[in-house]
Scaffold this motif. Structure first.
Motif, PDB file in Angstrom:
ATOM      1  N   ARG A  16      39.285  47.021  38.003  1.00  6.90           N
ATOM      2  CA  ARG A  16      39.076  48.476  37.918  1.00  6.90           C
ATOM      3  C   ARG A  16      38.758  48.895  36.485  1.00  6.90           C
ATOM      4  O   ARG A  16      37.910  49.764  36.255  1.00  6.90           O
ATOM      5  CB  ARG A  16      40.317  49.216  38.434  1.00  6.90           C
ATOM      6  N   HIS A  17      39.432  48.267  35.528  1.00  6.51           N
ATOM      7  CA  HIS A  17      39.210  48.613  34.123  1.00  6.51           C
ATOM      8  C   HIS A  17      37.804  48.226  33.676  1.00  6.51           C
ATOM      9  O   HIS A  17      37.122  48.994  32.983  1.00  6.51           O
ATOM     10  CB  HIS A  17      40.265  47.917  33.252  1.00  6.51           C
ATOM     11  N   LEU A  18      37.359  47.046  34.082  1.00  8.27           N
ATOM     12  CA  LEU A  18      36.004  46.613  33.754  1.00  8.27           C
ATOM     13  C   LEU A  18      34.970  47.491  34.449  1.00  8.27           C
ATOM     14  O   LEU A  18      33.918  47.802  33.876  1.00  8.27           O
ATOM     15  CB  LEU A  18      35.806  45.148  34.176  1.00  8.27           C
ATOM     16  N   ASP A  19      35.257  47.892  35.667  1.00  7.15           N
ATOM     17  CA  ASP A  19      34.351  48.780  36.397  1.00  7.15           C
ATOM     18  C   ASP A  19      34.162  50.092  35.631  1.00  7.15           C
ATOM     19  O   ASP A  19      33.051  50.637  35.565  1.00  7.15           O
ATOM     20  CB  ASP A  19      34.924  49.041  37.795  1.00  7.15           C
ATOM     21  N   GLU A  20      35.226  50.590  35.036  1.00  9.23           N
ATOM     22  CA  GLU A  20      35.140  51.818  34.244  1.00  9.23           C
ATOM     23  C   GLU A  20      34.338  51.588  32.960  1.00  9.23           C
ATOM     24  O   GLU A  20      33.511  52.427  32.581  1.00  9.23           O
ATOM     25  CB  GLU A  20      36.546  52.315  33.898  1.00  9.23           C
ATOM     26  N   TRP A  21      34.590  50.479  32.296  1.00 15.78           N
ATOM     27  CA  TRP A  21      33.912  50.217  31.027  1.00 15.78           C
ATOM     28  C   TRP A  21      32.426  49.907  31.206  1.00 15.78           C
ATOM     29  O   TRP A  21      31.598  50.330  30.395  1.00 15.78           O
ATOM     30  CB  TRP A  21      34.587  49.057  30.284  1.00 15.78           C
ATOM     31  N   LEU A  22      32.090  49.189  32.260  1.00 14.07           N
ATOM     32  CA  LEU A  22      30.695  48.789  32.469  1.00 14.07           C
ATOM     33  C   LEU A  22      29.953  49.893  33.216  1.00 14.07           C
ATOM     34  O   LEU A  22      29.517  49.741  34.354  1.00 14.07           O
ATOM     35  CB  LEU A  22      30.626  47.456  33.220  1.00 14.07           C
TER      36      LEU A  22
END
Length: 296
Positions: A16-22
């Motif tokens: 979820r965190h990577l989804d937000e950053w990317l």
């Protein structure tokens, strides 16, 4: 929560965190095709083992999961960039990663190269962000160690040695050096980064480094054993490629029985390094057990 449950829970949080950053919200006006390739190569798969190590090593010093996600996600961006590039025709020339076409197969070689390049730079954007840690000195230390782990004396240098290795008669020391750089450096960073986030003492950081070094060596040896013995349908990528490419590994050098014995010795070394954290080390001890027993 069991080790497997904790690993899966952290993986979901990191995803979820990577989804937000990317996203363009975070990164700005990234061309759609480039962003799609970055997301394809990063999201939707993987054990997120390296971020797990960041999160759990940070937990030794009372750092909550939410405060370790940036550092863990930055490390995962580096790891995923390395996989995108490693799969390219000029490198390992793989068509399958995590059970689906590699980035250069799903897009094209040039897009895969740029996706990897951008993931590399995004990692340092995340590390430098003030939300990673309120202390600028901690963020600087995280960035410095990540650069060392991923650069010429770390992962990228190890990849160079690996490309030069086929056909050469490598001894055990040479193989261990190559693998410590190519695979082990990022795993060790995952362990040390948690200590940096928790502002650990020099002695505690040294213990985490010893643990990470042994764990990284075990991880690569287990990977080589999977290449020799594993089922591609379970592993999620082609197997038997090391022998086909003439790569020197501890498995090819020592044989299967001795390689399995060495794997157990590395596990014992990793577990021994956790002595200063006795009573708080269940998940990191579980990580060593997981690495030795994994089938994928």
């Amino acid at each position: 929560m069991t080790f497997t449950e904790r690993l899966e829970d952290h993986a979901s949080r990191v995803e979820r965190h990577l989804d937000e950053w990317l996203s363009t919200d975070k990164l700005g006006a990234v061309p759609d095709r480039l962003l799609d390739a970055m997301r394809y190569g990063t999201l939707g798969g993987g054990k997120r083992f390296r971020p797990f190590l960041v999160i759990e090593s940070a937990a030794l010093f009372g750092v909550p999961v939410e405060k370790a996600l940036n550092a863990g996600s930055a490390l995962e961006c580096i790891h995923c960039y390395s996989l995108v590039h490693d799969d390219l025709p000029a490198m390992d020339n793989d068509d399958l990663r995590r059970g689906r076409p590699t980035v250069h197969k799903a897009f094209d070689d040039a897009t895969a190269i740029l996706a990897g390049d951008t993931l590399l730079t995004v990692a340092f954007e995340i590390i430098a962000h003030e939300s990673t840690h309120p202390n600028p000195a901690v963020r600087a230390a995280l960035g410095l160690e990540l650069a060392r782990a991923s650069g010429g004396a770390g992962m990228a240098g190890g990849q160079m040695l690996d490309l030069m290795a086929p056909g050469k008669m490598l001894g055990e020391a040479d193989i261990r050096t190559l693998q410590a750089m190519k695979t082990g450096a990022l795993i060790t960073y995952g362990c040390v980064a948690g200590g940096i986030l928790g502002e650990a003492s020099k002695a505690e950081l040294a213990a985490l480094k010893t643990y990470g070094d042994a764990l990284g060596a075990a991880f690569q040896l287990a990977d080589d054993l999977l290449d020799a013995e594993g089922d591609a349908a379970v592993v999620g990528k082609a197997t038997g490629k090391d022998q086909e490419a003439g790569k020197g590994t501890l498995v090819s050098l020592l044989g299967l029985e001795a390689a399995h014995a060495k794997l157990q010795n590395l596990k014992a070394e990793a577990l021994g390094a956790l002595a200063p954290f006795k009573g708080r080390d269940a998940m990191l001890a579980g990580a060593a057990e997981f690495v030795v027993a994994r089938k994928f």
